[in-house]
Design a protein around this motif. Structure first.
Motif, PDB file in Angstrom:
ATOM      1  N   PRO A  48      -8.559   2.681   0.919  1.00  0.00           N
ATOM      2  CA  PRO A  48      -7.339   2.117   0.350  1.00  0.00           C
ATOM      3  C   PRO A  48      -6.934   0.855   1.088  1.00  0.00           C
TER       4      PRO A  48
ATOM      5  N   PRO B 119      -2.581  -5.182  -2.978  1.00  0.00           N
ATOM      6  CA  PRO B 119      -3.585  -4.239  -3.453  1.00  0.00           C
ATOM      7  C   PRO B 119      -4.933  -4.866  -3.691  1.00  0.00           C
TER       8      PRO B 119
ATOM      9  N   HIS C 148      -1.409   1.667 -10.664  1.00  0.00           N
ATOM     10  CA  HIS C 148      -2.269   2.533 -11.483  1.00  0.00           C
ATOM     11  C   HIS C 148      -1.735   2.610 -12.913  1.00  0.00           C
TER      12      HIS C 148
ATOM     13  N   ARG D  11      -9.386  -3.485  -5.492  1.00  0.00           N
ATOM     14  CA  ARG D  11      -9.522  -3.099  -4.092  1.00  0.00           C
ATOM     15  C   ARG D  11     -10.573  -3.938  -3.366  1.00  0.00           C
TER      16      ARG D  11
ATOM     17  N   SER E  61       0.820  -1.220   0.000  1.00  0.00           N
ATOM     18  CA  SER E  61       0.000   0.000   0.000  1.00  0.00           C
ATOM     19  C   SER E  61       0.848   1.262   0.000  1.00  0.00           C
TER      20      SER E  61
ATOM     21  N   THR F  16      -9.528  -0.806 -11.127  1.00  0.00           N
ATOM     22  CA  THR F  16      -8.895  -0.432  -9.869  1.00  0.00           C
ATOM     23  C   THR F  16      -9.821  -0.737  -8.701  1.00  0.00           C
TER      24      THR F  16
ATOM     25  N   ARG G 229      -7.860   9.670  -5.678  1.00  0.00           N
ATOM     26  CA  ARG G 229      -8.047   9.375  -4.256  1.00  0.00           C
ATOM     27  C   ARG G 229      -9.445   8.832  -3.991  1.00  0.00           C
TER      28      ARG G 229
ATOM     29  N   THR H  99       1.194   1.857  -5.187  1.00  0.00           N
ATOM     30  CA  THR H  99      -0.102   2.318  -5.689  1.00  0.00           C
ATOM     31  C   THR H  99       0.040   2.996  -7.048  1.00  0.00           C
TER      32      THR H  99
END
Length: 432
Positions: free
Chosen positions: A423, A430, A153, A356, A144, A352, A299, A149
């Motif tokens: 997160p 992840p 991405h 998560r 994390s 994404t 975010r 991260t």
């Protein structure tokens, strides 16, 4: 006080990404395996419509195959998570290739219509090559930390751009092969590329995520809070893709060229023209995906998804307007190029969220469920688009992707509060 270095001096995130040991090798094999994903649908439509003279039949056959994939793919992905990618992907691909070759033979030798449905349904065992590649990135950049991260991405953005690149080149390659050689050439070459790519990908064992045997505590990703509404967004987005493909082919046909020209000795221009137009839509999405990957990760991912889907819903009106007002493939191509700019950011953001929300050890299954929802949407969009074409014409067919995008927007707004996840916890991968 330290100053932020100029943007030009910052290392390119994609260069950093592919410095990861083993990344280039598995990516190459995966790209070879993924290219046919953009070929099979167009090849099947051209091949079946040319031989049987019906877009409704072609759409129904491809829809049946995608629906079968939607049922089988999660089980294949679950086996991949439990037993490892190489151990499952290779035999599953071999079965799918046999299904593609059976479809080719049934069309070529004039077998009854029901055999086309059966043969295309056998391709349902095709493994989710894009999901397996994303799982490798998640394994290589687990954690994390801000660096992990950001790397994930960028990796997700690259993978989506790779998807779009394959769907950009695939239709063009399929249309060219079916026109320049013979109608079954696209399916044949696609089957060879798929088997070759999976073998190359599976051979890269150093980057393969470890197998995760089933444990009583492990729950299905579908049971995770917010996962179901997210799948609904993918389903509606898939309907956008499926309807655009068959409607664009039919629209090019309506301008004066029919795929049956392939069997009369004339190299029909419709497949090449439609393939090029579809490629421009994917090109817009590919460029948008690469630019999106160079930007900072969001975010508030759930809110970002709503914005991306909203942009897609607005831009999908452009092909409809172009088809209704211009009667020109050039104008339509420009409209599709613009419309594609919102699809890649939508898919990157959605994937994404999938990473998560998916429980640890079931990442392949979670991402395959997302892809399965997309395939189910493509099947529904293809079948619906084919019926609308038969009843109201190709121009009105472009209403289908507009309506599908609007549904995706409504669902994303309604479900944003449910799949807005925090997160990952420090020290966990992840996907947790």
């Amino acid at each position: 006080m330290p100053q932020t270095p100029p943007l030009a001096r910052r290392p390119n995130p994609y260069i950093r990404l592919f410095r990861t040991p083993g990344a280039r090798a598995f990516t190459l094999g995966n790209l070879v395996a993924r290219l046919p994903m953009g070929m099979f649908g167009v090849s099947a439509v051209i091949m079946i419509a040319g031989a049987r003279g019906s877009y409704a039949l072609a759409g129904a056959v491809t829809a049946t195959g995608l629906a079968a994939t939607a049922l089988v793919a999660p089980w294949t992905a679950r086996l991949v998570d439990r037993c490892g990618q190489a151990r499952i992907a290779v035999p599953a691909t071999a079965v799918a290739v046999c299904g593609s070759l059976a479809l080719l033979l049934c069309v070529h030798f004039g077998a009854p219509d029901w055999t086309l449905f059966a043969a295309y349904a056998a391709t349902a065992t095709t493994p989710n090559t894009g999901g397996m590649s994303r799982a490798r990135w998640a394994h290589l950049h687990r954690g994390s930390s801000p660096e992990a991260t950001a790397a994930l991405h960028t990796a997700n953005s690259f993978e989506q751009a790779a998807d779009e690149l394959c769907f950009m080149l695939g239709p063009v390659a399929a249309a060219f092969l079916c026109s320049a050689l013979f109608p079954e050439a696209g399916t044949l070459v696609g089957a060879v590329l798929l088997m070759t790519g999976v073998l190359l990908f599976a051979a890269q064992r150093t980057t393969e995520p470890p197998a995760a045997p089933r444990t009583p505590a492990a729950k299905s990703p579908v049971c995770t809070r917010g996962f179901a509404p997210l799948l609904a967004v993918f389903l509606a987005t898939g309907a956008v893709f499926g309807s655009l493909e068959i409607v664009t082919i039919a629209y090019a046909d309506g301008l004066g060229h029919h795929p049956q020209a392939l069997h009369s000795g004339r190299a029909g221009e419709t497949p090449l023209a439609a393939g090029g137009v579809l490629a421009l839509q994917a090109a817009g999405s590919c460029v948008a995906g690469l630019l999106y990957g160079a930007a900072r990760p969001a975010r508030r991912v759930a809110q970002r998804l709503v914005g991306c889907v909203g942009a897609m819903a607005v831009l999908m009106c452009l092909p409809l307007l172009a088809a209704r007002t211009s009667g020109s493939l050039v104008v339509l191509a420009a409209a599709l190029l613009c419309a594609g700019a919102a699809t890649a950011p939508t898919m990157v953001t959605g994937m994404t969220l999938v990473q998560r929300l998916t429980p640890e050890g079931r990442l392949n299954e979670g991402m395959t469920l997302a892809v399965t929802a997309i395939l189910g949407g493509i099947a529904a969009g293809s079948a619906t688009g084919g019926q609308v074409i038969e009843q109201a014409g190709a121009e009105m067919g472009y209403l289908v992707p507009v309506c599908a995008a609007a549904v995706a927007l409504v669902v994303s707004v309604a479900g944003s509060g449910r799949y807005a996840a925090p997160p990952p916890v420090s020290g966990t991968p992840p996907s947790a």
